[in-house]
Design a protein around this motif. Sequence first.
Motif, mmCIF file in Angstrom:
data_model
loop_
_atom_site.group_PDB
_atom_site.id
_atom_site.type_symbol
_atom_site.label_atom_id
_atom_site.label_comp_id
_atom_site.label_asym_id
_atom_site.label_seq_id
_atom_site.Cartn_x
_atom_site.Cartn_y
_atom_site.Cartn_z
ATOM 1 N N GLU A 123 14.683 -38.347 20.851
ATOM 2 C CA GLU A 123 15.919 -38.499 21.319
ATOM 3 C C GLU A 123 16.083 -37.499 22.729
ATOM 4 O O GLU A 123 16.452 -37.805 23.791
ATOM 5 C CB GLU A 123 17.166 -37.959 20.556
ATOM 6 N N SER A 124 15.275 -36.278 22.538
ATOM 7 C CA SER A 124 15.155 -35.424 23.585
ATOM 8 C C SER A 124 14.258 -36.251 24.785
ATOM 9 O O SER A 124 14.388 -35.818 25.858
ATOM 10 C CB SER A 124 14.526 -34.178 23.228
ATOM 11 N N ASP A 126 13.685 -39.451 25.390
ATOM 12 C CA ASP A 126 14.512 -40.487 26.026
ATOM 13 C C ASP A 126 15.453 -39.973 26.855
ATOM 14 O O ASP A 126 15.648 -40.587 27.958
ATOM 15 C CB ASP A 126 15.020 -41.310 24.828
ATOM 16 N N SER A 127 16.193 -38.857 26.381
ATOM 17 C CA SER A 127 17.155 -38.275 27.419
ATOM 18 C C SER A 127 16.514 -37.529 28.850
ATOM 19 O O SER A 127 17.093 -38.029 29.795
ATOM 20 C CB SER A 127 17.916 -37.314 26.765
ATOM 21 N N LYS A 130 15.453 -40.492 31.098
ATOM 22 C CA LYS A 130 16.445 -40.989 32.030
ATOM 23 C C LYS A 130 16.807 -40.021 33.103
ATOM 24 O O LYS A 130 17.216 -40.493 33.854
ATOM 25 C CB LYS A 130 17.331 -41.403 30.876
ATOM 26 N N SER A 131 16.985 -38.786 32.731
ATOM 27 C CA SER A 131 17.316 -37.560 33.792
ATOM 28 C C SER A 131 16.168 -37.219 34.653
ATOM 29 O O SER A 131 16.247 -36.432 35.759
ATOM 30 C CB SER A 131 17.889 -36.535 33.060
ATOM 31 N N SER A 161 16.981 -31.691 19.311
ATOM 32 C CA SER A 161 17.074 -32.407 20.639
ATOM 33 C C SER A 161 17.627 -31.394 21.690
ATOM 34 O O SER A 161 17.220 -31.483 22.818
ATOM 35 C CB SER A 161 17.452 -33.722 20.483
ATOM 36 N N SER A 162 18.789 -30.893 21.320
ATOM 37 C CA SER A 162 19.515 -30.056 22.208
ATOM 38 C C SER A 162 18.884 -28.965 22.755
ATOM 39 O O SER A 162 18.597 -28.500 23.998
ATOM 40 C CB SER A 162 20.808 -29.568 21.669
ATOM 41 N N GLU A 165 15.943 -30.107 25.202
ATOM 42 C CA GLU A 165 16.297 -30.603 26.376
ATOM 43 C C GLU A 165 16.689 -29.008 27.108
ATOM 44 O O GLU A 165 16.612 -29.152 28.465
ATOM 45 C CB GLU A 165 17.399 -31.275 26.290
ATOM 46 N N THR A 247 9.880 -45.774 23.639
ATOM 47 C CA THR A 247 10.260 -44.856 22.539
ATOM 48 C C THR A 247 9.863 -45.243 21.111
ATOM 49 O O THR A 247 9.389 -44.456 20.319
ATOM 50 C CB THR A 247 11.842 -44.522 22.546
#
Length: 263
Positions: A123-124, A126-127, A130-131, A161-162, A165, A247
């Motif tokens: 999840e991290s 992938d995020s 994208k950024s 994940s938070s 990131e 992913t």
Amino acid sequence: MTLVFITLSFFDVLDILLVAFLLYQIYLLIRGTVAINIFVGLFLFYLMWLFVKALNMELLSSILGQFIGVGVIALIIVFQQEVRKFLLHVGSRYNFSQKYSFEKWLSADEKSIKDKEIRAIIESCDSMSKSKTGALIVITKRTDLLSFAETGQIIKARISSSLLESIFFKNSPLHDGALILDNNRILAARCILPVSDNPNIPGSLGLRHRAAIGISQVTDAHVIIVSEETGNISYIMGGKIKVKISTNELRRFLNADYSSFIS
């Protein structure tokens, strides 16, 4: 006239096979590095010494023999990185303290924790992809990475994940460097890794990728990279890199399916 035949015993054959195996392992260690050119030069130097010795050229043979006499020390100095990699590989393979530690015995729910961590990492990544947030995540295997972790900031926190990131957020004081995962935890961040000197690495790959390849060459760690320029996710193990993976591919790698690395 008598004919003398060469007789080979079982131990002679075993000796030849062991030497061949040792030479093959040395080749695997130095393949793709500048060290292989040095190794070839030293080997040719040794052959020249044998040649002049066979011709009974006493003076030249004596001079070359002095260099051969300190050859072992010279090899250790020249190939210190390769020797260190070999010893780390052997030590990690037979590291009984990690294989039979109390934590391994007491972690009855290790599989579910692992799945949760994999979801958080994916999840991290992938995020951040994208950024276009640059990330360098080192996953500890059998080799102890504490010496590399001590170059950064020790954290010892649960993987989420938070948190991943936030560590790699460009304004975070911990974003510059590598993050090391060990024993289901974030061990440390902002760590310094050895940079690979492999001349075959494409020029399009930056210092983050070279550091990832470097740590995978001297240890058995696996590395995940998120490119800050392109947002591409890469996976590295054993000095080999798989660029621009999805992913789903990342999930396979984290679940120990490395079939894409087999050529």
